[in-house]
Structure formats: structure tokens, C-alpha cells
Design an enzyme around this catalytic site. Sequence first.
Site, PDB file in Angstrom:
ATOM      1  N   HIS A  68       0.609  -1.262   0.076  1.00 43.59           N
ATOM      2  CA  HIS A  68       0.056  -0.090   0.000  1.00 43.59           C
ATOM      3  C   HIS A  68       0.783   1.474   0.094  1.00 43.59           C
ATOM      4  O   HIS A  68       1.861   1.377   0.672  1.00 43.59           O
ATOM      5  CB  HIS A  68      -0.968  -0.216   1.253  1.00 43.59           C
ATOM      6  CG  HIS A  68      -2.007   0.999   1.175  1.00 43.59           C
ATOM      7  ND1 HIS A  68      -2.174   2.373   1.516  1.00 43.59           N
ATOM      8  CD2 HIS A  68      -3.270   0.784   0.634  1.00 43.59           C
ATOM      9  CE1 HIS A  68      -3.228   2.685   1.233  1.00 43.59           C
ATOM     10  NE2 HIS A  68      -3.914   1.933   0.769  1.00 43.59           N
ATOM     11  N   ASP A  76      -8.078  -5.414   0.089  1.00 41.05           N
ATOM     12  CA  ASP A  76      -8.360  -5.943  -0.961  1.00 41.05           C
ATOM     13  C   ASP A  76      -8.155  -7.555  -1.177  1.00 41.05           C
ATOM     14  O   ASP A  76      -8.886  -8.162  -1.770  1.00 41.05           O
ATOM     15  CB  ASP A  76      -7.830  -5.413  -2.509  1.00 41.05           C
ATOM     16  CG  ASP A  76      -8.366  -3.969  -2.615  1.00 41.05           C
ATOM     17  OD1 ASP A  76      -9.627  -3.834  -2.374  1.00 41.05           O
ATOM     18  OD2 ASP A  76      -7.714  -3.102  -2.693  1.00 41.05           O
TER      19      ASP A  76
HETATM   20  N1  ACO Z   1       4.245  -7.476  -5.119  1.00 39.64           N
HETATM   21  C1  ACO Z   1       5.472  -7.358  -5.178  1.00 39.64           C
HETATM   22  N2  ACO Z   1       6.556  -6.283  -4.935  1.00 39.64           N
HETATM   23  C2  ACO Z   1       5.788  -5.159  -4.425  1.00 39.64           C
HETATM   24  C3  ACO Z   1       4.287  -5.085  -4.466  1.00 39.64           C
HETATM   25  C4  ACO Z   1       3.511  -6.136  -4.544  1.00 39.64           C
HETATM   26  N3  ACO Z   1       2.119  -6.132  -4.566  1.00 39.64           N
HETATM   27  N4  ACO Z   1       4.073  -3.857  -4.006  1.00 39.64           N
HETATM   28  C5  ACO Z   1       5.530  -3.132  -3.879  1.00 39.64           C
HETATM   29  N5  ACO Z   1       6.518  -3.771  -4.301  1.00 39.64           N
HETATM   30  C6  ACO Z   1       7.739  -3.613  -4.280  1.00 39.64           C
HETATM   31  C7  ACO Z   1       8.047  -2.747  -5.381  1.00 39.64           C
HETATM   32  O1  ACO Z   1       8.503  -3.692  -6.387  1.00 39.64           O
HETATM   33  C8  ACO Z   1       9.214  -2.061  -4.800  1.00 39.64           C
HETATM   34  O2  ACO Z   1      10.340  -2.663  -4.847  1.00 39.64           O
HETATM   35  P1  ACO Z   1      11.868  -2.374  -4.942  1.00 39.64           P
HETATM   36  O3  ACO Z   1      12.187  -1.153  -3.908  1.00 39.64           O
HETATM   37  O4  ACO Z   1      12.845  -3.411  -4.865  1.00 39.64           O
HETATM   38  O5  ACO Z   1      11.731  -1.621  -6.384  1.00 39.64           O
HETATM   39  C9  ACO Z   1       9.043  -1.836  -3.419  1.00 39.64           C
HETATM   40  O6  ACO Z   1       7.937  -2.902  -2.984  1.00 39.64           O
HETATM   41  C10 ACO Z   1       8.376  -0.495  -3.287  1.00 39.64           C
HETATM   42  O7  ACO Z   1       7.119  -0.331  -4.081  1.00 39.64           O
HETATM   43  P2  ACO Z   1       6.490   0.934  -4.812  1.00 39.64           P
HETATM   44  O8  ACO Z   1       5.722   0.428  -6.078  1.00 39.64           O
HETATM   45  O9  ACO Z   1       7.555   1.926  -4.606  1.00 39.64           O
HETATM   46  O10 ACO Z   1       5.138   1.158  -3.759  1.00 39.64           O
HETATM   47  P3  ACO Z   1       4.039   2.183  -3.842  1.00 39.64           P
HETATM   48  O11 ACO Z   1       3.619   2.637  -2.658  1.00 39.64           O
HETATM   49  O12 ACO Z   1       4.298   2.861  -5.083  1.00 39.64           O
HETATM   50  O13 ACO Z   1       2.804   1.041  -4.812  1.00 39.64           O
HETATM   51  C11 ACO Z   1       0.993  -0.280  -4.593  1.00 39.64           C
HETATM   52  C12 ACO Z   1       1.532   0.791  -3.830  1.00 39.64           C
HETATM   53  C13 ACO Z   1       0.787   0.374  -5.755  1.00 39.64           C
HETATM   54  C14 ACO Z   1      -0.390  -0.443  -3.831  1.00 39.64           C
HETATM   55  C15 ACO Z   1       1.728  -1.361  -4.770  1.00 39.64           C
HETATM   56  O14 ACO Z   1       2.078  -1.804  -3.520  1.00 39.64           O
HETATM   57  C16 ACO Z   1       0.926  -2.695  -5.641  1.00 39.64           C
HETATM   58  O15 ACO Z   1       1.183  -2.609  -6.822  1.00 39.64           O
HETATM   59  N6  ACO Z   1       0.140  -3.452  -4.864  1.00 39.64           N
HETATM   60  C17 ACO Z   1      -0.550  -4.256  -5.604  1.00 39.64           C
HETATM   61  C18 ACO Z   1      -1.931  -3.796  -6.041  1.00 39.64           C
HETATM   62  C19 ACO Z   1      -2.787  -3.701  -4.875  1.00 39.64           C
HETATM   63  O16 ACO Z   1      -3.079  -4.571  -4.063  1.00 39.64           O
HETATM   64  N7  ACO Z   1      -3.403  -2.299  -4.928  1.00 39.64           N
HETATM   65  C20 ACO Z   1      -4.449  -2.001  -3.898  1.00 39.64           C
HETATM   66  C21 ACO Z   1      -4.038  -0.868  -3.096  1.00 39.64           C
HETATM   67  S1  ACO Z   1      -5.231  -0.607  -1.786  1.00 39.64           S
HETATM   68  C22 ACO Z   1      -6.307   0.146  -2.510  1.00 39.64           C
HETATM   69  O17 ACO Z   1      -6.361   0.883  -3.460  1.00 39.64           O
HETATM   70  C23 ACO Z   1      -7.725  -0.003  -1.696  1.00 39.64           C
END
Ligand code: ACO
Length: 436
Positions: free
Chosen positions: A312, A370
Site C-alpha cells: 500500500h 483487497d
Molecule cells: N508485490 C511485489 N512487490 C511489490 C508489491 C507487490 N504487491 N508492492 C510493492 N512492491 C515492491 C516494489 O517492486 C518495490 O520494490 P523495490 O524497492 O525493490 O523496487 C517496493 O515494493 C516499493 O514499491 P512501490 O511501487 O514504490 O510502492 P508504491 O507505494 O508506489 O505502490 C501499490 C503501492 C501500488 C499499492 C503497490 O504496493 C501494488 O501495486 N500493490 C498491488 C496492487 C494492490 O493490491 N493495490 C491495492 C491498493 S489498496 C487500495 O487501493 C484500496
Amino acid sequence: MSGTNAAGSITVTLDGTNKSTKLALKPGTIGPQVADIRKLYDELGVFTYDPGYGNTASCDSTITYIDGDVGVLLHRGYPIEQLAEKSSFLEVAYLLLNGELPTAAQKSEFELGVLRHNMVHEQLRSFYNGFRRDAHPMAVICGVVGAMSAFYHDSLDISNPEHRRIAAFRLIAKLPTIAAWAYKYSIGEPFMYPRNNLGYAENFLHMMNAVPPEEYKVNPVLARAMDRILILHADHEQNASTSTVRLAGSTGANPFACIAAGIASLWGPAHGGANEAVLKMLAEIGHVDNIKGFIERVKDKNSSVRLMGFGHRVYKNYDPRAKIMMNSCHEVLSELGIKGDPLLDLAMELEKIALNDEYFVQRKLYPNVDFYSGIILKAMGFPTSMFTVLFAVARTVGWISQWREQVEDPTQRIGRPRQVYTGAKQRDYVPLSQRG
Ligand code: ACO
């Protein structure tokens, strides 16, 4: 550029010059202070750079507070756990809109107000026929909600508090009807009209599941679970869709247009589309034996696979809503007599493995709301394409509360971010004959 801390301000100095400026620190009731950068460009000639706005406060707000590091979510100061356990969706809606919990009289008046607006203009029905039967219901509700601007002219004057109040009632009340009709249209069943002897969540389940020839009795356990799902999704501070609503609202656009913009923004798999994506992911994994291989793909930097329902932007701890949703999930499955559901078993195993895996632990990736909501909704008989629609039904109250707060805030201006331009410098037009 360098910064030094002073009491109540930050001094920013432009390296290599004698130019500096003091930025006032603005405190909130709780949470970190923010540096007011509004005069930075005027005084130092620089903008700030913050793609994704992760470090930027765009407004003052009294509605919702999140502490993502410890996993706290408060609406108007009340913890989400208490609201989910003791309150109801319409009471939370009143709280979000008005700032305080209602008295008994205010509660009945509000509920009556919502009931009175739950039918949609009969001519709006014909919009549905313009869509293909296999259209995604998010596309349908986005279109129909946008079209509300063409029907409710007496609530379009955003400078009139009464218009704003009525628009809020209309949106909160009609979204379940609009959403249920999008579903009924997709399966070719007649539209069910709302019934005022039913509560908000019950009514929605009724419009989704009932058919005209027979009586449909809403299961009270499922109605309560639905109400809780709505509470858990009602508002979440300045997330992508809410910021979209506010950005659209900052131009003076009408509330129906703004909420349609929010619906479009919610649709993406990184936001509201995540619970649909969780189920697709679980189906793709198929069996607990395949989890290990899937997790390897998620961790592989060369693959774009993500563990949906994990991570998140704000929560770097357990999403407090996820815990409530997990309990609700068990209640629903037991009520429906679903034992040893393969998807749930898979989800539980995936959760266990991910929570202990160094990759996820290091990055503070925990299950979000979710991860479980998709499983509950599937058990309740919702098709996956309706998951995000349901989220939109719940979030409408958050969007409209935030929109009203923005319209009533005299410091708000049209939203207009800046950029770092990295394209070509000015050059002269080359006639076609000389290009090559
Ligand atoms: N699976 C695997 N790796 C992940 C995930 C994931 N779900 N989420 C983040 N990471 C990793 C990234 O690859 C990154 O790794 P790195 O540092 O080696 O490059 C690190 O964790 C940080 O990730 P960011 O993308 O910078 O995190 P951000 O805060 O931008 O993204 C997000 C948040 C979009 C929700 C992301 O975690 C994601 O795509 N999750 C899956 C989709 C999801 O479940 N969304 C629901 C959100 S809640 C809502 O809207 C109600």
C-alpha cells in the site's frame, strides 16, 4: 539547496547563492508537520519535485487520518475498528459528511433523506441500453453517473449549499441502484427498483439478487457483512481517486462529473481494481503447490508480476481494514457453509508465506483490504467485474464529503501541478521537404 531546522520553520538555502527563504511549518492535529512551500518559487525560483505526490499535502482536511506506519485509520477521529463493529454505513456516511455522529433524530432524518433519493430518473434507464451487454460495469456506472449531470439541474450550482447537500444525498442514495442495474443489465434480468422497507446494504443486495416473480429475503448475516464492507471502503484520505475528485472539483466542475472522474480513477488495478486482480491471481496460481513458483516470479526484478492485495502506498504495516475484513470473511464463509474453500485456503497459505518472506518483510508489504474483500464478495455471489463497482458505491460518500470540504475551503485553488521539462529546447519548424 540545503535545509536547516528552526522552531516552526525550515530555512532553505540555494547552494552557491546568498538566496534563502524560511518555510513555515504547519502542524496538523496529529501526524507530521508540513512545510508550506507556496512562496518557494517566488523567492528562490525553484519548484519541488514529487512524482506520485508521496511527500506533498494538497489540502487541509478534517475527515480522515491515516498513520500508515502503525496501521491506524480514523474517520473524524473515530477508529475504523470501532466504526466497523458498532456503527452502520449510513451512520458513518453522516459522520463523514457532517463531522459528528448523529443524534437519534438526525440519524432517522438522514436515513429518510437517503431513502427519498434512491430512485433514478426513469429516462436514465435508457442509457443502459446504449451499452453492450458485455461492457465492464465500471464503464457503465462511470457513464451513467456522468450522465446524472444532465438530469439533476437543480443540484449543479456548486456555490449553493443546498445544491451541494442534495447532490450528496442523490449520489449516496442512487449509486447502489445504478450499480445493481449495471449488473442486471449484464445478465439480462429486469431492473429491480429500490425498496424503502430495507436498509441501505439490504436494499443493494435485494436489487442485485431479487427477480420480480418471487420474494427475495436478504440474509441478515450477508447484509451485515455488506454493510461492513461499505464502512471499510467509505473513505481513505487523499488516495488517487479522491485526489482525482478534488482535482476535477477544483475547476468548479459539478459534483456528478467529479464523482464520474473518481470512478474512472478507481478502476485501475493498482487502486480499486485490486480485489478483482487478487481473484484473477488466485485462479492463475490454482493450487498451493504453485505458490512457491509464483512468489519467485513476484520477486524476480525482470518480471512485472506483483502480489496483488499486498502493499500500500501509505500503510507500511497491516492495513487495519484487512484484519476486520479477514474476520468478516470467515463469518460469511461459515454462514454460507463454505468449508475448506480452495481459494481461501490458497489465500491463507499465500499470506503466511509472504508475511515470512524476506522480500516482503524488508519492503513492509502487508495484505491490504483487497486481499480479503474479493474472497468475501465471491462467496456472496458477486461476479469479479462487480467488485470495483461495489468499492465505488462505498467510496462515493468519501468522495462527496471530500469534494464538499474542498468547495467550502477558501484556500483551495484550481489544481495545477508543475513539471520538470526534459524535452527539446526551442527550435525552428522544419518544412516537410527538408525533413529526412
Ligand atoms: N508485490 C511485489 N512487490 C511489490 C508489491 C507487490 N504487491 N508492492 C510493492 N512492491 C515492491 C516494489 O517492486 C518495490 O520494490 P523495490 O524497492 O525493490 O523496487 C517496493 O515494493 C516499493 O514499491 P512501490 O511501487 O514504490 O510502492 P508504491 O507505494 O508506489 O505502490 C501499490 C503501492 C501500488 C499499492 C503497490 O504496493 C501494488 O501495486 N500493490 C498491488 C496492487 C494492490 O493490491 N493495490 C491495492 C491498493 S489498496 C487500495 O487501493 C484500496
